[in-house]
Design a protein around this motif. Structure first.
Motif, PDB file in Angstrom:
ATOM      1  N   VAL A 212       0.474  -1.185   0.046  1.00  0.00           N
ATOM      2  CA  VAL A 212      -0.218  -0.032   0.197  1.00  0.00           C
ATOM      3  C   VAL A 212       0.963   1.468   0.266  1.00  0.00           C
ATOM      4  O   VAL A 212       0.559   2.249  -0.571  1.00  0.00           O
ATOM      5  N   LEU A 213       1.749   1.323   0.367  1.00  0.00           N
ATOM      6  CA  LEU A 213       2.474   2.252   1.094  1.00  0.00           C
ATOM      7  C   LEU A 213       3.820   2.690  -0.282  1.00  0.00           C
ATOM      8  O   LEU A 213       3.748   3.755  -1.383  1.00  0.00           O
ATOM      9  N   ALA A 214       3.507   1.663  -1.228  1.00  0.00           N
ATOM     10  CA  ALA A 214       4.826   1.431  -2.104  1.00  0.00           C
ATOM     11  C   ALA A 214       3.346   1.993  -3.764  1.00  0.00           C
ATOM     12  O   ALA A 214       3.997   2.657  -4.379  1.00  0.00           O
ATOM     13  N   ILE A 215       2.563   1.923  -3.588  1.00  0.00           N
ATOM     14  CA  ILE A 215       1.664   2.100  -4.347  1.00  0.00           C
ATOM     15  C   ILE A 215       0.815   4.154  -4.129  1.00  0.00           C
ATOM     16  O   ILE A 215       1.622   4.531  -5.115  1.00  0.00           O
ATOM     17  N   GLN A 216       1.583   4.022  -2.961  1.00  0.00           N
ATOM     18  CA  GLN A 216       0.762   4.997  -2.512  1.00  0.00           C
ATOM     19  C   GLN A 216       2.433   5.928  -3.219  1.00  0.00           C
ATOM     20  O   GLN A 216       1.830   7.352  -3.764  1.00  0.00           O
ATOM     21  N   ALA A 217       3.565   5.880  -3.332  1.00  0.00           N
ATOM     22  CA  ALA A 217       5.201   6.288  -4.052  1.00  0.00           C
ATOM     23  C   ALA A 217       4.475   6.456  -5.250  1.00  0.00           C
ATOM     24  O   ALA A 217       5.669   7.297  -5.674  1.00  0.00           O
ATOM     25  N   ALA A 218       4.191   5.292  -5.650  1.00  0.00           N
ATOM     26  CA  ALA A 218       4.134   5.631  -7.298  1.00  0.00           C
ATOM     27  C   ALA A 218       2.910   6.196  -8.399  1.00  0.00           C
ATOM     28  O   ALA A 218       2.804   6.313  -8.967  1.00  0.00           O
ATOM     29  N   MET A 219       2.236   6.393  -6.992  1.00  0.00           N
ATOM     30  CA  MET A 219       0.611   7.093  -7.710  1.00  0.00           C
ATOM     31  C   MET A 219       1.312   8.635  -7.969  1.00  0.00           C
ATOM     32  O   MET A 219       1.943   9.724  -7.340  1.00  0.00           O
ATOM     33  N   PRO A 220       0.704   9.148  -9.272  1.00  0.00           N
ATOM     34  CA  PRO A 220       1.099  10.765  -9.169  1.00  0.00           C
ATOM     35  C   PRO A 220       1.306  11.678  -8.157  1.00  0.00           C
ATOM     36  O   PRO A 220      -0.088  11.507  -7.222  1.00  0.00           O
ATOM     37  N   ALA A 221       1.373  12.639  -7.981  1.00  0.00           N
ATOM     38  CA  ALA A 221       1.750  13.794  -7.084  1.00  0.00           C
ATOM     39  C   ALA A 221       0.294  14.009  -6.177  1.00  0.00           C
ATOM     40  O   ALA A 221       0.005  14.333  -5.701  1.00  0.00           O
ATOM     41  N   ARG A 222      -0.788  14.334  -6.961  1.00  0.00           N
ATOM     42  CA  ARG A 222      -2.151  14.262  -6.725  1.00  0.00           C
ATOM     43  C   ARG A 222      -2.912  13.767  -6.718  1.00  0.00           C
ATOM     44  O   ARG A 222      -3.972  14.643  -6.161  1.00  0.00           O
ATOM     45  N   TRP A 223      -2.855  12.295  -6.762  1.00  0.00           N
ATOM     46  CA  TRP A 223      -3.167  11.995  -5.926  1.00  0.00           C
ATOM     47  C   TRP A 223      -3.248  10.587  -4.971  1.00  0.00           C
ATOM     48  O   TRP A 223      -3.492   9.799  -4.696  1.00  0.00           O
TER      49      TRP A 223
ATOM     50  N   ILE B 115     -12.043  17.986  -2.495  1.00  0.00           N
ATOM     51  CA  ILE B 115     -10.227  18.159  -2.346  1.00  0.00           C
ATOM     52  C   ILE B 115      -9.461  17.418  -3.294  1.00  0.00           C
ATOM     53  O   ILE B 115      -8.009  17.310  -3.785  1.00  0.00           O
ATOM     54  N   PHE B 116     -10.021  16.313  -3.900  1.00  0.00           N
ATOM     55  CA  PHE B 116      -9.421  15.993  -5.064  1.00  0.00           C
ATOM     56  C   PHE B 116      -9.683  16.204  -6.660  1.00  0.00           C
ATOM     57  O   PHE B 116     -10.890  16.242  -6.605  1.00  0.00           O
ATOM     58  N   THR B 117      -8.881  17.116  -6.985  1.00  0.00           N
ATOM     59  CA  THR B 117      -9.508  17.668  -8.142  1.00  0.00           C
ATOM     60  C   THR B 117      -8.621  17.012  -9.573  1.00  0.00           C
ATOM     61  O   THR B 117      -7.519  16.202  -9.663  1.00  0.00           O
ATOM     62  N   GLY B 118      -9.074  17.065 -10.958  1.00  0.00           N
ATOM     63  CA  GLY B 118      -8.845  16.449 -12.093  1.00  0.00           C
ATOM     64  C   GLY B 118      -7.488  17.597 -12.620  1.00  0.00           C
ATOM     65  O   GLY B 118      -6.447  18.312 -11.803  1.00  0.00           O
ATOM     66  N   ARG B 119      -6.683  17.124 -13.750  1.00  0.00           N
ATOM     67  CA  ARG B 119      -5.663  17.097 -13.977  1.00  0.00           C
ATOM     68  C   ARG B 119      -5.495  19.129 -14.395  1.00  0.00           C
ATOM     69  O   ARG B 119      -4.551  19.956 -14.220  1.00  0.00           O
ATOM     70  N   HIS B 120      -6.677  19.549 -14.857  1.00  0.00           N
ATOM     71  CA  HIS B 120      -7.393  20.746 -15.316  1.00  0.00           C
ATOM     72  C   HIS B 120      -8.239  21.431 -14.427  1.00  0.00           C
ATOM     73  O   HIS B 120      -8.599  22.444 -14.241  1.00  0.00           O
ATOM     74  N   GLY B 121      -8.039  21.154 -12.561  1.00  0.00           N
ATOM     75  CA  GLY B 121      -9.203  21.924 -12.149  1.00  0.00           C
ATOM     76  C   GLY B 121     -10.951  21.424 -11.670  1.00  0.00           C
ATOM     77  O   GLY B 121     -10.882  21.934 -10.523  1.00  0.00           O
ATOM     78  N   GLY B 122     -10.664  20.677 -12.372  1.00  0.00           N
ATOM     79  CA  GLY B 122     -11.617  19.946 -12.167  1.00  0.00           C
ATOM     80  C   GLY B 122     -11.991  19.275 -11.495  1.00  0.00           C
ATOM     81  O   GLY B 122     -11.099  18.394 -11.144  1.00  0.00           O
ATOM     82  N   PRO B 123     -13.196  18.727 -11.430  1.00  0.00           N
ATOM     83  CA  PRO B 123     -13.528  17.060 -10.445  1.00  0.00           C
ATOM     84  C   PRO B 123     -13.098  16.221 -11.439  1.00  0.00           C
ATOM     85  O   PRO B 123     -12.383  16.162 -12.021  1.00  0.00           O
ATOM     86  N   VAL B 124     -12.484  15.504 -10.214  1.00  0.00           N
ATOM     87  CA  VAL B 124     -11.792  13.956 -10.940  1.00  0.00           C
ATOM     88  C   VAL B 124     -12.454  12.877 -11.532  1.00  0.00           C
ATOM     89  O   VAL B 124     -13.410  12.592 -11.235  1.00  0.00           O
ATOM     90  N   ASN B 125     -11.148  12.717 -12.517  1.00  0.00           N
ATOM     91  CA  ASN B 125     -12.079  12.124 -13.013  1.00  0.00           C
ATOM     92  C   ASN B 125     -11.811  10.286 -12.572  1.00  0.00           C
ATOM     93  O   ASN B 125     -10.464  10.120 -12.837  1.00  0.00           O
ATOM     94  N   ARG B 126     -12.961   9.903 -12.025  1.00  0.00           N
ATOM     95  CA  ARG B 126     -12.591   8.636 -11.567  1.00  0.00           C
ATOM     96  C   ARG B 126     -11.367   7.797 -12.611  1.00  0.00           C
ATOM     97  O   ARG B 126     -10.590   6.414 -12.561  1.00  0.00           O
ATOM     98  N   ASP B 127     -11.867   7.531 -13.444  1.00  0.00           N
ATOM     99  CA  ASP B 127     -11.582   6.556 -14.752  1.00  0.00           C
ATOM    100  C   ASP B 127      -9.637   6.655 -14.907  1.00  0.00           C
ATOM    101  O   ASP B 127      -8.821   5.424 -14.477  1.00  0.00           O
ATOM    102  N   ASP B 128      -9.055   7.854 -14.728  1.00  0.00           N
ATOM    103  CA  ASP B 128      -8.167   8.454 -14.931  1.00  0.00           C
ATOM    104  C   ASP B 128      -7.341   8.324 -13.381  1.00  0.00           C
ATOM    105  O   ASP B 128      -6.085   7.271 -13.842  1.00  0.00           O
ATOM    106  N   VAL B 129      -8.071   7.979 -12.390  1.00  0.00           N
ATOM    107  CA  VAL B 129      -7.299   7.346 -11.395  1.00  0.00           C
ATOM    108  C   VAL B 129      -7.339   6.182 -11.301  1.00  0.00           C
ATOM    109  O   VAL B 129      -6.193   5.741 -10.337  1.00  0.00           O
ATOM    110  N   ALA B 130      -8.214   5.518 -11.609  1.00  0.00           N
ATOM    111  CA  ALA B 130      -8.154   4.097 -11.503  1.00  0.00           C
ATOM    112  C   ALA B 130      -6.869   3.548 -12.538  1.00  0.00           C
ATOM    113  O   ALA B 130      -6.090   2.474 -12.237  1.00  0.00           O
ATOM    114  N   ARG B 131      -7.160   4.329 -13.741  1.00  0.00           N
ATOM    115  CA  ARG B 131      -5.358   3.785 -14.845  1.00  0.00           C
ATOM    116  C   ARG B 131      -4.075   4.441 -13.719  1.00  0.00           C
ATOM    117  O   ARG B 131      -3.016   2.843 -13.652  1.00  0.00           O
TER     118      ARG B 131
END
Length: 364
Positions: free
Chosen positions: A168-179, A262-278
């Motif tokens: 879990v900690l390794a996944i967190q470290a490998a995620m984009p900083a925004r998420w 609190i969590f937004t997409g790359r362009h500042g709007g609502p986060v795209n859950r498909d992007d986060v899942a990928r």
């Protein structure tokens, strides 16, 4: 009012009027057959089982559309029902008179779906179809629903194996900083992906360290808020300090977006859950997690932490927002300490200690 009259051609014409005043008639070669038909109609009226012969001529598609418009479904449920009917049911039964559809045809439809969909999806799709036919039966559009004694595919509940903390900690470290903080949030609170994506700053009490879950970000275009999965999903979750710190650092780096998200997409709007899942899938691959690991695995991880530290079934149920303790046990019962081991330990703790004391006294 019912009557039987002989026609010039020698046939017998039986007729009656229903409660709406509509006249129904049928011709028979024998008077006894005409009388039997009227008796059957009269009996069905008296027992409340009468069905207008013309009502069943409405197509399944027309009735299903009208049925959908009357339902008070949640947004997600409405979308699921619409998809199940539009994609799977209407192509097969849409143009058929609803009274002409037979149980054998429903069974064949289920079997065909089983060849291309998972057992769980087949069951849910069938349940939506069954609801339409059940409503038609209650409306006296059909005498009896064809969704009876239909064999459904068996759903094998997956065996939950929580991710190790190091992964879990390794996944967190490998995620984009925004998420990255999203991983900490879900692993530390058990929120569902939609609940985490829809979290707004006004739902977080940093002083009391409490998080309020009363809505989620829906998979709609454009993104909108909707109620959680079930009524029992509305809950307050205690915030561990590690989650408070992660959220505070995230908010400092990425100020909340529209609606206070609190969590937004790359362009500042609502986060795209498909992007986060990928992104999560890619990070999980880097961290050496199983190929089947998805965002929901963080919810399982949270549940395993609570169980490992001795929380009861009811507490785990409340934290996860499950509708019942049965749902919690069905998913996580194998993670609780084995009851046989607990039984042995309980007896050994009492009787074993007493036996040791008796042996000590005897030796003295």
């Amino acid at each position: 009012m019912a009557s039987i009259a002989k026609r010039p051609d020698g046939r017998w014409r039986a007729r009656y009027r229903d409660d709406a005043g509509k006249e129904h008639a049928k011709h028979f070669a024998r008077k006894v057959d005409a009388q039997r038909w009227l008796d059957e109609v009269t009996a069905s009226i008296l027992t409340g089982q009468y069905v207008d012969p013309r009502a069943g001529k409405v197509t399944f598609g027309a009735y299903a559309t009208a049925w959908q418009a009357r339902q008070m479904h949640r947004t997600n449920t409405q979308a699921a029902v619409d998809s199940a009917l539009r994609v799977h049911a209407l192509p097969r039964f849409g143009d058929r008179p609803i009274a002409s559809i037979r149980p054998s045809e429903i069974q064949q439809w289920v079997q065909d779906l089983s060849g291309k969909l998972s057992p769980a999806t087949v069951r849910v799709t069938y349940q939506h179809l069954r609801s339409v036919f059940r409503a038609a039966e209650l409306d006296r559009v059909i005498a009896r629903t064809p969704c009876e004694r239909v064999t459904l595919p068996r759903v094998e509940r997956p065996h939950v194996e929580p991710l190790p903390t190091a992964v879990v900690l390794a996944i967190q470290a490998a995620m984009p900083a925004r998420w990255a903080a999203l991983v900490t949030l879900m692993a530390g609170t058990g929120l569902r992906p939609g609940e985490a994506a829809g979290l707004t700053i006004d739902r977080v009490d940093f002083l009391r360290r409490i998080l309020r879950v009363d809505r989620q970000l829906l998979l709609t275009r454009p993104h909108t808020f909707g109620p959680p999965k079930t009524r029992s999903s509305v809950r307050s979750v205690p915030l561990p300090q590690v989650v408070v710190d992660a959220l505070a650092a995230h908010i400092a780096a990425y100020p909340p977006g529209e609606h206070g998200l609190i969590f937004t997409g790359r362009h500042g709007g609502p986060v795209n859950r498909d992007d986060v899942a990928r992104s999560f899938k890619a990070a999980a691959r880097v961290a050496g997690a199983p190929a089947t690991a998805r965002l929901h695995a963080l919810r399982h991880y949270y549940a395993s932490l609570l169980i490992r530290h001795g929380e009861s079934v009811k507490v785990v149920q409340a934290r996860l927002g499950h509708a019942s303790a049965k749902e919690t046990l069905d998913t996580y019962s194998h993670l609780w300490p084995d009851s046989e081991d607990l039984t042995r330990a309980a007896v050994d703790e009492v009787l074993g200690a007493a036996a040791d004391s008796a042996r000590t006294e005897a030796a003295l």
